[in-house]
Design a protein around this motif. Structure first.
Motif, PDB file in Angstrom:
ATOM      1  N   ARG A   1     100.748  89.002  96.207  1.00 57.52           N
ATOM      2  CA  ARG A   1     102.084  89.056  96.792  1.00 57.52           C
ATOM      3  C   ARG A   1     103.128  88.798  95.714  1.00 57.52           C
ATOM      4  NH1 ARG A   1     101.936  84.331 100.462  1.00 57.52           N
ATOM      5  NH2 ARG A   1     100.557  83.701  98.771  1.00 57.52           N
ATOM      6  N   ILE A   2     104.214  89.549  95.796  1.00 54.48           N
ATOM      7  CA  ILE A   2     105.330  89.272  94.903  1.00 54.48           C
ATOM      8  C   ILE A   2     106.537  88.882  95.748  1.00 54.48           C
ATOM      9  CG2 ILE A   2     104.493  90.912  93.160  1.00 54.48           C
ATOM     10  CD1 ILE A   2     106.873  92.709  93.944  1.00 54.48           C
ATOM     11  N   ALA A   3     107.460  88.167  95.131  1.00 53.13           N
ATOM     12  CA  ALA A   3     108.750  87.899  95.756  1.00 53.13           C
ATOM     13  C   ALA A   3     109.783  88.747  95.031  1.00 53.13           C
ATOM     14  CB  ALA A   3     109.107  86.423  95.651  1.00 53.13           C
TER      15      ALA A   3
ATOM     16  N   ILE B   1     103.546  85.321  93.699  1.00 50.46           N
ATOM     17  CA  ILE B   1     103.238  84.166  94.542  1.00 50.46           C
ATOM     18  C   ILE B   1     101.757  83.821  94.397  1.00 50.46           C
ATOM     19  CG2 ILE B   1     103.259  83.258  96.896  1.00 50.46           C
ATOM     20  CD1 ILE B   1     105.474  85.277  97.519  1.00 50.46           C
TER      21      ILE B   1
END
Lengths: 347, 347
Positions: free
Chosen positions: B60-62, B161
């Motif tokens: 997951r990336i933000a 993340i």
């Protein structure tokens, strides 16, 4: 459509943007919760977070940013809203990526009619839908009257690059063919005409459009693409100079092959402008090995955004770093990079 | 440091930003190639591409964005450049992400001294290094004098993340404890003082700093964090109201526990401001289950950015959606969301 009637913020009560809309307080939240969230609704739109959380599979992503300060904010063929969405979508597509997620940062000038903001946001929603991207995070600031110009929009974007695709601005080789997807100069002349009240508007509209669908078709035809670039600020001339410099190769353009509409050609003659230096917002330069050029051209012509595609030049090992044009009378001249500010605030 | 001497663009020749710096032509390229590229040099900085290409492993990336319009652009403790880097780094950290990649979109006003731009870019370089992020793509526009205010900067950012980390603004539960990493109000009062020439400057400097190092330490202690949020615009009061609303829970603050420096308290009394509503740029609210609060507080106190950390309140199932404060004299009052524009152009 009655924009006033449909605006989710009662315009009679809040006709214009005030400093309080940028304070982070109640009016900021009203903008976000009543206008932005419902318009840009999607699963990822950050739920009160400081950012959006996105899941990715292993691979490469493209990441890009662009601020839009176009003046006027509404112009024939579009407005700053769809221009901002399409512009970042196209930058991602030019990296060979499938555009997916956008951020939107707005700088509003105190006094901006809320109705104008609403129209702009509606057209951003529409442009995002057409391009198949979602707006997942945003930010709004307000500056005092006289310290902005109605609205500036930054869009940043993330796209996923399909495996095997490797577009590299320094990769053009001798003999590569340069294709453009249609007529040049429309956007710049439309903006100039609207801004200066020159009256060309009836015939000339901005070409702002998302090009990711066209790029997808090209990449289905072949992934052996040397360069994809959208000739925006500075026009085809400046973009080709950039490519020529970074590739250390020469470029030869054929003036007779350059697609320019009679309206834009006429306007440029009157104004003393050269269409080669005028910004486009729906054009793409595709540089491909010569043996693939025919198929790529045909593929492009079959796409709505590429019906007027044409081969306009080629890459040469002669005069590295220099762009030359064979003029319509057969002579040859150097096409320099733009030096001044031919057309400010064009995007 | 002699900024004039070190500026890579000869200031005697180009003392101020002109419209041509935003045209996409020669002067735009001079800015990019002589100033931005060498300063922000890294492997990913887009090589003449329209964006940066980044490799990611599954996860997951933000993704976040923020525009900065702070006035004045130089203030005690920082400037718009490091503020813009730290602000987006902190938004990513508050998503539980390790900040990695930033984009920078600048809107320059015609007439901005090139030396000021150079100083701002140097401090962006410094802030990025300290935070361990790299600037991988950018964009520069110029607007006419009177249509901007020296410089506006958008920074967007991407962070990764870590597995298992799941920060969710709607997750606070009854009994959760609210910790802040130090004294509140410094940034807002420093800006106001510098802008209005109030003379508080000597004692009060902006707290702008990157908080990702602190967050990393907290997440090493435990990933059972309910909320991480940086109380910027609107201050602690507005941020807690947002959390309270999205969680459907009540919040109780202890006035006696709120860390406020004597200088900020004094300035606020003179100016009729409430430190609870004043923006911070180096503060973070950490909401954790009560049984973990002691350890998290200790961890925070050991980090330079958290030496003055304190427990300031708790989450309650009473009065859902409402923030109440137990005042120093033992009474209780509702802390509303900011309604007006207490301090415009604070970030």
């Amino acid at each position: 459509m009655d924009f006033q009637l449909n605006c989710p913020i009662p315009i009679s009560q809040y006709p214009v943007i005030t400093m309080a809309h940028g304070s982070g307080g109640l009016l900021s939240h009203q903008l976000i919760d009543k206008m932005f969230r419902p318009l840009f609704d999607n699963r990822l739109l950050d739920e009160g977070h400081d950012g959006a959380v996105i899941e990715f599979a292993t691979g490469r992503i493209a990441f890009t940013t662009d601020s839009f300060v176009v003046n006027p904010i509404f112009f024939p063929g579009g407005n700053i809203g769809n221009l901002a969405v399409n512009g970042t979508v196209n930058d991602l597509a030019c990296c060979g990526a499938r555009p997916m997620y956008l951020s939107v940062g707005m700088i509003l000038e105190e006094g901006l009619p809320v109705e104008d903001l609403w129209k702009i946001c509606l057209s951003m929603q529409d442009a995002a839908r057409k391009a198949g991207v979602i707006i997942v995070t945003g930010d709004t600031k307000v500056v005092e009257k006289g310290h902005g110009d109605k609205i500036y929009i930054n869009t940043s974007g993330i796209g996923v690059i399909p495996e095997g695709v490797n577009i590299n601005p320094s990769s053009p080789r001798e003999g590569d063919v340069i294709i453009i997807n249609g007529q040049i100069g429309d956007h710049g002349v439309a903006i100039l005409s609207a801004r200066e009240g020159l009256g060309f508007e009836t015939g000339i509209t901005s070409d702002t459009t998302a090009l990711n669908g066209l790029v997808e078709q090209i990449l289905k035809e072949t992934i052996e693409i040397s360069v994809l670039r959208d000739p925006t600020r500075g026009g085809v001339a400046t973009t080709l100079n950039e490519i020529s410099t970074s590739a250390g190769a020469g470029i030869v353009l054929e003036e007779n092959s350059l697609p320019v509409s009679p309206e834009v050609r006429g306007a440029c003659e009157v104004l003393g402008l050269d269409p080669l230096y005028i910004a486009n917002e729906g054009k793409i330069l595709v540089i491909v090995p010569a043996d693939l050029a025919g198929n790529v051209l045909n593929t492009m012509k079959q796409h709505p955004a590429g019906a007027d595609s044409a081969i306009i030049g080629r890459v040469t090992s002669e005069h590295p770093g220099i762009v030359r044009m064979i003029t319509s009378i057969g002579s040859s001249r150097v096409i320099d990079m733009l030096t001044g500010d031919q057309l400010p605030r064009i995007c």
